[in-house]
Design a protein around this motif. Structure first.
Motif, PDB file in Angstrom:
ATOM      1  N   ALA A  14       0.833  -1.186   0.000  1.00 47.65           N
ATOM      2  CA  ALA A  14       0.000   0.000   0.000  1.00 47.65           C
ATOM      3  C   ALA A  14       0.875   1.245   0.000  1.00 47.65           C
ATOM      4  O   ALA A  14       0.500   2.282  -0.508  1.00 47.65           O
ATOM      5  N   GLY A  15       2.095   1.095   0.595  1.00 53.26           N
ATOM      6  CA  GLY A  15       2.993   2.239   0.691  1.00 53.26           C
ATOM      7  C   GLY A  15       3.477   2.716  -0.660  1.00 53.26           C
ATOM      8  O   GLY A  15       3.843   3.861  -0.818  1.00 53.26           O
ATOM      9  N   GLY A  16       3.506   1.821  -1.657  1.00 50.70           N
ATOM     10  CA  GLY A  16       4.016   2.205  -2.963  1.00 50.70           C
ATOM     11  C   GLY A  16       3.245   3.364  -3.571  1.00 50.70           C
ATOM     12  O   GLY A  16       3.822   4.391  -3.912  1.00 50.70           O
ATOM     13  N   GLU A  18       1.325   5.251  -2.040  1.00 48.34           N
ATOM     14  CA  GLU A  18       1.417   6.383  -1.106  1.00 48.34           C
ATOM     15  C   GLU A  18       2.668   7.209  -1.388  1.00 48.34           C
ATOM     16  O   GLU A  18       2.653   8.423  -1.378  1.00 48.34           O
ATOM     17  N   ALA A  19       3.769   6.474  -1.696  1.00 47.60           N
ATOM     18  CA  ALA A  19       5.035   7.162  -1.934  1.00 47.60           C
ATOM     19  C   ALA A  19       4.953   8.028  -3.180  1.00 47.60           C
ATOM     20  O   ALA A  19       5.383   9.181  -3.173  1.00 47.60           O
ATOM     21  N   GLU A  20       4.375   7.451  -4.245  1.00 47.91           N
ATOM     22  CA  GLU A  20       4.275   8.241  -5.469  1.00 47.91           C
ATOM     23  C   GLU A  20       3.439   9.478  -5.234  1.00 47.91           C
ATOM     24  O   GLU A  20       3.775  10.587  -5.642  1.00 47.91           O
ATOM     25  N   GLU A  21       2.339   9.236  -4.531  1.00 48.32           N
ATOM     26  CA  GLU A  21       1.460  10.354  -4.239  1.00 48.32           C
ATOM     27  C   GLU A  21       2.206  11.427  -3.464  1.00 48.32           C
ATOM     28  O   GLU A  21       2.083  12.606  -3.716  1.00 48.32           O
ATOM     29  N   ALA A  22       3.022  10.950  -2.498  1.00 49.87           N
ATOM     30  CA  ALA A  22       3.696  11.885  -1.621  1.00 49.87           C
ATOM     31  C   ALA A  22       4.754  12.688  -2.376  1.00 49.87           C
ATOM     32  O   ALA A  22       4.909  13.879  -2.145  1.00 49.87           O
TER      33      ALA A  22
ATOM     34  N   ARG B 489       9.946   1.410   1.485  1.00 55.63           N
ATOM     35  CA  ARG B 489      10.117   1.095   0.067  1.00 55.63           C
ATOM     36  C   ARG B 489      11.178   2.014  -0.515  1.00 55.63           C
ATOM     37  O   ARG B 489      11.376   3.132  -0.049  1.00 55.63           O
ATOM     38  N   GLN B 491      11.173   3.878  -2.998  1.00 63.42           N
ATOM     39  CA  GLN B 491      10.707   5.208  -3.420  1.00 63.42           C
ATOM     40  C   GLN B 491      10.514   6.162  -2.245  1.00 63.42           C
ATOM     41  O   GLN B 491      10.457   7.373  -2.430  1.00 63.42           O
TER      42      GLN B 491
END
Lengths: 301, 694
Positions: A14-16, A18-22, B489, B491
């Motif tokens: 789920a963090g993936g 989230e990271a892009e969004e962030a 992660r 990223q």
């Protein structure tokens, strides 16, 4: 082992997104700051005025109708006309050309002096705020006593010792401004140094210099940016005052402060000699202050 | 609507119907509450629970009509005693707020006017809403202070808010709220930020006031244990939707929504230990604010999700007696298996070598003559690979002790030995080899990471400083493996901390502390700023890292549940001294020192078992500048023996293997004393103890 792998991948899965969004959010924040600045009418008006004078200071030789230092004795103290939009001065020079050309010296002295004052202020503020202790007490009391005098008195005193020159004006204004900037920086450092990231940096064994300049300094950029714009306005004002008192730039420069000082003698018969450079100076200071206000409002939000 | 329904409506004190609220930001509306409906009966306490960002406070603000200017009510009604609050005129609202509804906020320090005495602030309520004369109003205020159990009311009335403790300030807020004898009391996290012992007192007060004033209560909290204790019925909010509702006991005993179940499984319960039980965090994270979700809001994280869940939003379905759940498959919820596998490795108890030896440590702040002793004479030993939990109220000196150990402050007296070497000087003078072995995780992840550095830069800097002579390639590999070990992660590495959630930030902070090869990591309240579901993941991570790397922790927390879950041994601190130390089970089960007993008794618990006894501490922790003579705890001790406690410093009593506590009551006499209290009284207050105990 399988179960452990699943455990590891679920939150991260789920963090993936989230990271892009962030990261997009980070870019968006920078753009949002720019958008907010452009939406601030105060900032935009100030920036337009400031940009006008900066362009003028750089490119005035291309636009002035006459050489600002060319004297034509036949046409001294002429009122504004189609040939001379702002009239002529006591030596028959074109006031319009001189007003446009006068921006250059002000916009050299003021930013240079501001830069000097801000760099000095950051150094003093960082060291005193970070180390505290006796040095802080002593330096800040000196700063306090300096601030008790009106700025201009100190500047005048120092200038009369050093003698008038462009470099000296920059030095004097810079030195007088440094303690003022130092107070702002120190106050910001006092807040930051109590944050846990500073303690964490100490525990890792970072040097004090690294902590001051690489850890703390980037986080007090906001107050420093506001201080820079405010100081720039005061620097313009102070350099004009020194010129007016004949302690700064000397004849035959078209510097605004100097022009006003000379034109003063002819104020009753040829007010345009004073009026136009004074108006130019006023718009520049107002423009810088509008930029400062707009920046502060946006940063406070 | 039928006539029967309207007569029912009259019976409800508060009725929220289909409430939807959005916040407008830069011209964009983000929905924060969607179709929230619940009602509160007269005299009932209704709890709203949920994690941060679920919309609890927005509900409270909407009920009081204190919504922010950029909030917009999209739909719904809020009926208070039959009249619609959302359409009420300003004058009518003022009338209602003053006389029939009142609110108590989270932070009493900022809700009170700092420049007026508290007596005047309470009296003003009477003047304004009851049109009393000053003298009359002051008398009424004094009487109200008695009601909220502030001792010496007349004197307290002349004080300014900053002269009062947090607990007393919150009592003043209650006094002001109750001054108008409201029919509805909205409590928004009224005890968050208070110490557990003070919290317990305030909650006792609320229970007592309820019976006296018979007001309905809307109780908003993130703490499941408190809501379970205080409220008859509970609604669980998730992402702006009321996903489950029911009588609190049934709901917590048998949740019928996967989210409620997940929340309950996140919390370390009594009897759970890291080496036996793993906590079960909820996978994924909250949907971002304002995201339009077609189906069930929880579908993305739900263990029993089906295709239908993502297509169709579940309505409020009856799931039992007086219970509803917004889950199509609520019947299957009780059968959801716990996702937690057994612990990664069984905990290896520390070896025999002492890693950290603290001997008669003292730390005083301030100049001579005006000294505050934060740590007074602390001696602790910590073995390699062991977790020592450190508990105590704020002001007990726990954090100062940690700062002394890592060298953020210089000690005043005593010695600290780490791995055989004596540590004395502050961190500037310590060497890299020591720094590699001794690191710290801070309380607040928001300030513990430099906001202007990327995660990669933070970790790279730590790796470079703590790894000796490493090449840049090695450092990059180290950063990658650190990130992987805390389950970040790749990223995430290029983000600034502000772009990370609280849980992710704390993972970065933990990775930084592990950048060297730590033998001891001090954890100062590492989960207190996090939501329970995030806390569970961090606690699992800490337990895993400890099992893998054989690290010792000094784990500081005010949350006894967390400490008990993670610790091998526990030390209890009071006013700068350790008063109770021993194996985790020996210290807590049963408690020996009266202070430990009080701390345990104050802990709110979800498990709806009847508590054997409630012993309460009165007042707040004394000023450490001037600690009480004799036993430092005697001013608040519920088991005070008599003169000896006031004059003579208590000896260390030993009970069992390595369990020491500092009290005049020997272990043999303790059990009858505690049992006597249990049988005799159950509402706290100093217990009469026979002098033969000494």
């Amino acid at each position: 082992m399988d179960a452990k792998g699943a455990q590891a991948s679920t939150p991260a899965g789920a963090g993936g997104s989230e990271a892009e969004e962030a990261s997009a959010a980070g870019r968006r924040r920078l753009r949002a700051l720019l958008v907010a600045l452009l939406q601030s009418r105060t900032f935009v008006v100030g920036a337009v005025i400031l940009a006008f004078w900066i362009l003028d200071a750089l490119f005035w030789p291309l636009v002035v109708p006459q050489d600002p230092e060319a004297m034509i004795p036949e046409i001294t103290l002429r009122a504004p006309s189609l040939a001379h939009w702002f009239g002529t001065d006591d030596l028959g020079r074109d006031v319009f050309s001189r007003t446009l050309a006068g921006a250059a010296s002000t916009l050299t002295v003021a930013p240079a002096a501001t830069a000097l004052g801000v760099i000095g202020g950051i150094l003093i503020g960082l060291f005193t705020g970070y180390y505290r202790g006796i040095a802080d007490d002593v330096i800040m009391r000196i700063v306090d006593s300096l601030l008790a005098f009106p700025l201009i008195i100190i500047a005048v005193l120092v200038m009369s010792i050093l003698g008038p020159s462009l470099v000296n004006v920059i030095l004097v204004i810079g030195i007088v401004f440094a303690p003022i900037v130092a107070r702002t920086v120190r106050a910001a450092v006092l807040v930051e140094r109590e944050r846990e990231y500073v303690a964490a940096a100490k525990l890792l064994g970072n040097s004090n210099l690294y902590i001051m300049f690489a850890e703390i300094l980037p986080n007090i950029g906001g107050p420093i940016a506001v201080e820079v714009t405010i100081r720039l306005g005061y620097a313009i004002f102070t350099s004009a005052t020194l010129s007016f008192l004949a302690l700064g730039i000397q004849q035959p420069s078209p510097d605004w402060g100097l022009t006003i000082s000379i034109g003063r003698a002819f104020l009753q018969i040829a007010p345009w000699e004073v009026l136009f450079p004074a108006a130019a100076l006023a718009t520049l200071i107002v423009g810088v202050n509008l930029v400062a206000d707009g920046l502060r409002q946006v940063l406070e939000e | 609507m039928t006539g029967a329904d309207s007569s029912l409506a009259d019976r409800r004190a508060l009725q929220v119907e289909g409430l939807s609220v959005s916040y407008l930001r830069r011209g964009k509306a983000s929905r924060v509450l969607s179709d929230v409906s619940f009602d509160v009966l007269p005299g009932e306490a209704y709890g709203l629970v949920g994690e941060s960002g679920c919309g609890k406070t927005t509900v409270a603000m909407a009920v009081m009509r204190y919504l922010a200017p950029n909030a917009r009510v999209d739909a719904g009604r809020i009926l208070f005693q039959g009249s619609d609050l959302l359409s009420a005129a300003e004058g009518q609202l003022r009338e209602l707020r003053g006389n029939r509804m009142a609110m108590v906020y989270q932070d009493p320090g900022s809700a009170l006017n700092p420049s007026l005495t508290v007596g005047r602030q309470i009296a003003e309520v009477y003047r304004f809403h009851r049109a009393m004369a000053w003298k009359e109003a002051r008398d009424a205020a004094a009487a109200m202070l008695d009601t909220v159990q502030i001792p010496d009311a007349r004197r307290v009335m002349g004080r300014y808010p900053h002269e009062l403790s947090g607990g007393q300030q919150q009592r003043i807020m209650f006094a002001m709220a109750l001054a108008t004898d409201p029919d509805l009391l909205v409590l928004d996290e009224p005890t968050t930020g208070l110490d557990t012992t003070v919290e317990a007192e305030v909650l006792d007060l609320v229970s007592r006031l309820r019976t006296k004033f018979n007001a309905s209560i809307l109780f908003i909290s993130h703490n499941l244990g408190i809501v379970a204790r205080m409220c008859e019925r509970v609604g669980v909010l998730y992402a702006g939707r009321l996903i489950e509702e029911g009588p609190s006991r049934d709901l917590f005993a048998g949740p019928r929504h996967p989210y409620t179940l997940g929340l309950l499984r996140c919390v370390p319960r009594a009897g759970m230990r890291k080496d036996v039980h793993r906590l079960d965090p909820i996978a994924g994270s909250l949907p971002p604010l304002g995201l339009e979700i077609a189906g069930c809001v929880y579908a993305a994280r739900c263990p029993i999700v089906r295709p239908r869940c993502t297509e169709e939003a579940p309505p409020s379905l009856p799931s039992g007696e007086r219970r509803t759940s917004r889950c199509f498959y609520h019947g299957e919820v009780p059968d959801i298996p716990a996702g937690a596998e057994a612990a990664a490795t069984s905990s290896r108890r520390g070896g025999d070598a002492a890693l950290l030896e603290i001997d008669h440590l003292r730390k005083a702040y301030g100049a001579r003559g005006n000294q505050v002793t934060a740590v007074a004479d602390v001696s602790i030993e910590l073995k390699a690979g062991e977790v020592l939990g450190l508990v105590g109220e704020s002001g007990s000196g726990k954090s100062t002790l940690a700062k002394c150990i890592v060298g953020l402050v210089e000690v005043t007296g005593g010695t600290i030995r780490f791995d055989g070497d004596r540590l004395l000087r502050a961190t500037d003078w310590r060497n890299t080899a020591l720094r590699r072995k001794l690191q710290m995780v801070f309380q607040n992840p928001d300030t513990a990471l430099n906001p202007s550095h990327s995660v990669r830069r933070i970790l790279r800097r730590a790796a470079r400083l703590l790894a000796r002579d490493a090449s840049s390639g090695e450092i990059e590999r180290r950063v990658a493996s650190l990130a992987a070990s805390v389950r970040l992660r790749p990223q995430h590495l290029d983000l600034k901390p502000s772009a990370l959630s609280g849980g992710l930030k704390q993972r970065v902070a933990i990775a930084r502390a592990f950048a060297g090869a730590p033998a001891l990591v001090l954890c100062d309240e590492p989960t207190s700023a996090l939501d329970v579901s995030v806390q569970a993941a961090i606690l699992n991570l800490l337990a895993d890292l400890q099992a893998k790397d054989r690290v010792a922790y000094l784990f500081i927390s005010h949350d006894l549940g967390v400490v008990r879950y993670l610790s091998d041994r526990i030390a209890v601190m009071y006013l700068g001294q350790v008063v109770d130390i021993g194996d985790a089970e020996a210290v807590f089960n049963p408690p020996h020192h009266p202070y430990t007993e009080a701390l345990l008794s104050a802990m709110p618990s979800i498990d709806a078992v009847e508590r054997p006894a409630r012993i309460r501490l009165t007042g707040s922790i004394p000023n450490p500048a001037n600690p009480p003579a004799g036993c430092r705890f005697h001013t608040r001790c519920p088991r005070l023996l008599g003169e000896i406690c006031r004059t003579k410093e208590p000896p260390w009593q030993q009970d069992g293997d390595g369990h020491l506590y500092r009290c005049h009551i020997p272990p043999g006499d303790l059990r009858p004393v505690q049992a006597g209290t249990r049988a005799g009284r159950d509402d706290g207050g100093p217990a009469a103890v026979s002098p033969q105990a000494q």
